[in-house]
Scaffold this active site. Structure first.
Site, PDB file in Angstrom:
ATOM      1  CG  ASN A 130      -0.455  -0.239   2.512  1.00 29.47           C
ATOM      2  OD1 ASN A 130       0.550  -0.923   2.659  1.00 29.47           O
ATOM      3  ND2 ASN A 130      -1.101   0.312   3.517  1.00 29.47           N
ATOM      4  CD  GLU A 139      -1.608   4.718   4.452  1.00 30.37           C
ATOM      5  OE1 GLU A 139      -1.164   5.588   5.238  1.00 30.37           O
ATOM      6  OE2 GLU A 139      -2.285   3.735   4.823  1.00 30.37           O
ATOM      7  CB  CYS A 160      -5.271  -1.550  -1.837  1.00 25.48           C
ATOM      8  SG  CYS A 160      -6.665  -0.877  -0.929  1.00 25.48           S
ATOM      9  CD  GLU A 193      -5.089  -6.130  -1.341  1.00 21.61           C
ATOM     10  OE1 GLU A 193      -4.642  -4.970  -1.259  1.00 21.61           O
ATOM     11  OE2 GLU A 193      -5.814  -6.634  -0.475  1.00 21.61           O
ATOM     12  CB  CYS A 244     -10.749  -3.314   0.316  1.00 19.95           C
ATOM     13  SG  CYS A 244     -10.226  -2.514  -1.207  1.00 19.95           S
ATOM     14  CB  CYS A 264      -8.429  -5.006  -3.897  1.00 18.74           C
ATOM     15  SG  CYS A 264      -7.413  -3.579  -3.462  1.00 18.74           S
TER      16      CYS A 264
HETATM   17  N1  THU Z   1      -5.310  -1.623   2.359  1.00 20.92           N
HETATM   18  C1  THU Z   1      -4.751  -2.424   1.409  1.00 20.92           C
HETATM   19  O1  THU Z   1      -3.611  -2.184   0.966  1.00 20.92           O
HETATM   20  N2  THU Z   1      -5.455  -3.492   0.968  1.00 20.92           N
HETATM   21  C2  THU Z   1      -6.706  -3.824   1.395  1.00 20.92           C
HETATM   22  O2  THU Z   1      -7.306  -4.762   0.866  1.00 20.92           O
HETATM   23  C3  THU Z   1      -7.324  -3.072   2.490  1.00 20.92           C
HETATM   24  C4  THU Z   1      -6.614  -1.851   2.935  1.00 20.92           C
HETATM   25  C5  THU Z   1      -4.551  -0.438   2.834  1.00 20.92           C
HETATM   26  C6  THU Z   1      -5.153   0.872   2.424  1.00 20.92           C
HETATM   27  C7  THU Z   1      -4.594   1.801   3.490  1.00 20.92           C
HETATM   28  O3  THU Z   1      -3.296   2.214   3.094  1.00 20.92           O
HETATM   29  C8  THU Z   1      -4.469   0.906   4.710  1.00 20.92           C
HETATM   30  O4  THU Z   1      -4.517  -0.437   4.238  1.00 20.92           O
HETATM   31  C9  THU Z   1      -5.575   1.111   5.732  1.00 20.92           C
HETATM   32  O5  THU Z   1      -6.832   1.034   5.157  1.00 20.92           O
END
Ligand code: THU
Length: 138
Positions: free
Chosen positions: A45, A47, A56, A58, A87, A90
């Site tokens: 991930n 940000e 994310c 994925e 999520c 994704c």
């Molecule tokens: N996140 C992912 O990378 N994949 C997911 O399937 C769920 C959430 C990340 C997004 C964000 O940077 C952090 O997790 C918190 O939501």
């Protein structure tokens, strides 16, 4: 279920998790996507100070793979601290490239459960739906 190195794919996702850029949530995620060619595309991930721009792990893996020319996938491993599932965004992004992808959902200790994208996203929308004429077209 398909034959491939499950522990190896999870290990690559765990390594990718170590490269996560998550200064705002503090929640790190790693992914490893196995293409039918045998190549593995990792993701973490990433940000942003503009919070909605974060992406994310994925989806990073999917865009890396597709941008390298790979569109067919065998499996995705995802690693989080607690073993959280991908999520909805994704799941839909993966669905674009088929429903039969094996999904390995692992926690930081390496414990994992195995499922498929079709199980995680039943009755998902796909390109085929765009070609069918729904009620709005009548
Ligand atoms: N996140 C992912 O990378 N994949 C997911 O399937 C769920 C959430 C990340 C997004 C964000 O940077 C952090 O997790 C918190 O939501």
């Amino acid at each position: 279920m398909k034959e491939f190195d499950r522990e190896g794919l999870i290990a690559q996702a765990q390594a990718a998790r170590g490269r996560a850029y998550a200064p705002y949530s503090g929640y790190t995620v790693g992914a490893a996507l196995l293409g039918k060619s045998g190549r593995v595309y990792t993701g973490c991930n990433v940000e942003n100070a503009v919070y909605p721009l974060g992406i994310c792990a994925e989806r990073v893996a999917v865009v890396k793979a597709v941008s390298e020319g790979e569109r067919e996938f065998v499996a995705l491993a995802v690693v989080t601290k607690s073993g959280a599932a991908p999520c909805g965004a994704c799941r839909q992004t993966l669905r674009e490239f088929g429903g039969e992808i094996v999904i390995l959902i692992a926690d930081a200790t390496g414990d994992y459960r195995e499922t498929t994208l079709a199980e995680l996203l039943p009755d998902g929308f796909s390109a085929a739906d765009l070609e069918e004429h729904g009620p709005q077209d009548k």
